[in-house]
Scaffold this active site. Structure first.
Site, PDB file in Angstrom:
ATOM      1  NE  ARG A 166      -2.105  -0.548   3.295  1.00 13.79           N
ATOM      2  CZ  ARG A 166      -2.862  -0.188   4.556  1.00 13.79           C
ATOM      3  NH1 ARG A 166      -4.507   0.763   3.623  1.00 13.79           N
ATOM      4  NH2 ARG A 166      -2.362   0.353   6.003  1.00 13.79           N
ATOM      5  CB  SER A 214       6.238  -6.302   7.505  1.00 13.97           C
ATOM      6  OG  SER A 214       5.165  -4.890   7.907  1.00 13.97           O
ATOM      7  CG  ASP A 235       4.384  -5.983  10.156  1.00 18.01           C
ATOM      8  OD1 ASP A 235       5.405  -6.173  11.297  1.00 18.01           O
ATOM      9  OD2 ASP A 235       4.102  -6.359   9.788  1.00 18.01           O
TER      10      ASP A 235
HETATM   11  C1  GLC Z   1       7.138 -11.906   9.963  1.00 19.09           C
HETATM   12  C2  GLC Z   1       8.360 -11.356  10.087  1.00 19.09           C
HETATM   13  C3  GLC Z   1       8.358  -9.624  10.952  1.00 19.09           C
HETATM   14  C4  GLC Z   1       6.961  -9.473  10.495  1.00 19.09           C
HETATM   15  C5  GLC Z   1       5.583 -10.225  10.930  1.00 19.09           C
HETATM   16  C6  GLC Z   1       4.501  -9.723  11.022  1.00 19.09           C
HETATM   17  O1  GLC Z   1       7.309 -12.912  11.452  1.00 19.09           O
HETATM   18  O2  GLC Z   1       9.561 -11.552  10.122  1.00 19.09           O
HETATM   19  O3  GLC Z   1       9.335  -8.824  10.966  1.00 19.09           O
HETATM   20  O4  GLC Z   1       6.352  -8.094  11.948  1.00 19.09           O
HETATM   21  O5  GLC Z   1       5.708 -11.290   9.991  1.00 19.09           O
HETATM   22  O6  GLC Z   1       4.438  -8.549   9.415  1.00 19.09           O
END
Ligand code: GLC
Length: 396
Positions: free
Chosen positions: A28, A91, A145
């Protein structure tokens, strides 16, 4: 445990920022404005679906896709010629030495794009922006995230100190004293507090059962993200599938016949629908079975499937509660203060009973002191949080 080099906002940050939110197959781009009273508003946003061929292809193509999406968004909004500060929610586990740089440690959640692990993703995106003539965009912050989710909620609620994602993947972050973070050099000028990304999905010390082991071996990252594989949306449907396959072989469920049952046939949104099926005949499960060619299932067999979904999702929620509890106890061993936990992710928002089971488990673990925990949904937290990170990073 990854330091983020950013702390919670004061609540008086102001301005408008571009935010990027990349963490799954949806990507996004947002334009977010912050007034200085704790109100963040998404002015515009657009979702782009990243083809699997891009998430698993060459890294340069992935960053070109992101840059092209930003360009399209800015042209749509007639913002292309403006200078903009951009916050990037990425993320995945990234090791940072400043708020606007970070090297990817490893891909998770099925991403495998080449040439990115070990590289600074801010630099890779800056180069792609340059290729798309977007030199007026400056990436001022890179956040996970979970960190974005915490930033977004703490902009409105001062005692929010934990950010959690229960979505495709799972993870949590919390606010830590900088003096207690050994990974931040003592010579660092940063003082006070900093948010720490725990990457709890990669906690690999929980006992695994035979279904966990099969799922892990079949995954793109065996031996890694084992707690994530017990909790998150990317995996719960597959865990249920392993148990059903086992039941077909061991107990003769569906008279032992279910040969065309592939991974694509059972996703987490399917088991979520099964669990919300309260009809006497379990018609949602029946429709799914009929579709697979199993037209003679009994109500008892369908009830067994629903029960399996319940066991798997209940375990996921209980482990999730234990993870939240552990992080809060790290900050406040005697539970002397109130903690607001910002949560984002579809599993939490939509999966039947997931949230209630977390709350019940916190009550079972802490009794009356569980009142110290309040879980609050942070919808769009990871997108808005990127803008807040950009605002915090742009402060003099
Ligand atoms: C995975 C990623 C992590 C992220 C999570 C949620 O565990 O390694 O960095 O925060 O997914 O999206």
């Amino acid at each position: 445990m990854l330091p983020s080099f950013v702390d919670c906002p004061a609540g008086n940050e102001k301005g408008s920022f571009i935010a990027l939110d990349l963490g799954g197959t949806n990507f996004r781009v947002l334009l977010v404005s912050l007034d200085d009273t704790g109100l963040a508003k998404i002015e515009k946003s657009r979702k782009f679906v990243i083809p699997i061929s891009v998430t698993t292809g060459e890294g340069e193509a992935l960053f070109n896709f992101i840059a092209a999406s930003i360009r399209d968004f800015l042209f749509d909004q007639a913002l292309a010629s403006h200078y903009k500060s951009l916050g990037f929610t990425f993320s995945f586990p990234v090791t940072q030495s400043s708020v606007n740089s970070g090297r990817l440690l490893t891909w998770t959640k099925g991403f495998t794009a080449t040439g990115v692990v070990g590289c600074d993703v801010v630099q890779l995106l800056t180069e792609a922006l340059h290729r798309y003539h977007l030199d007026n965009i400056h990436i001022t912050a890179l956040v996970n995230d979970t960190v974005g989710t915490l930033l977004a909620k703490s902009y409105e609620i001062a005692n929010c100190d934990v950010g959690v994602i229960f979505g495709t993947g799972t993870n949590g972050c919390y606010r830590e004293r900088v003096s207690s973070i050994s990974a931040v050099p003592t010579s660092s000028a940063i003082d006070g507090h900093m948010i720490v990304n725990t990457e709890w999905g990669n906690f690999n010390c929980l006992p695994m059962n035979k279904f966990d082991r099969v799922l892990d071996e079949m995954s793109k990252n065996p031996g890694k993200q084992q707690m994530e594989k017990m909790i998150s949306g990317m995996y719960l449907g597959q865990l249920v599938r392993q148990v059903i396959i086992d039941q077909i072989h061991d107990t003769g469920l569906f008279s032992g016949e279910f040969s065309i049952f592939t991974a694509a046939d059972l996703q987490t949104h399917d088991i979520s629908n099964f669990q919300s099926d309260t009809s006497a005949d379990l018609v949602i499960i029946k429709a799914w079975l009929d579709n697979l060619g199993i037209t003679h299932s009994s109500v008892k067999e369908r009830a067994d499937i629903r029960q399996i979904c319940q066991y798997v999702s209940e375990r996921a929620a209980k482990i999730s509660a234990a993870a939240i509890s552990a992080v809060v106890l790290r900050m406040d061993p005697q539970l002397e203060c109130h903690h607001t936990i910002a949560v984002d992710g579809t599993l939490y928002a939509k999966y039947p009973d997931f949230k209630q089971t977390i709350i019940k488990t916190l009550q079972a673990l802490h009794g009356v002191a569980s009142r110290r925990f309040s879980l609050t949904q942070s919808t769009d937290g990871s997108g808005v949080g990127a803008a807040i990170a950009a605002a915090v990073a742009s402060q003099p």
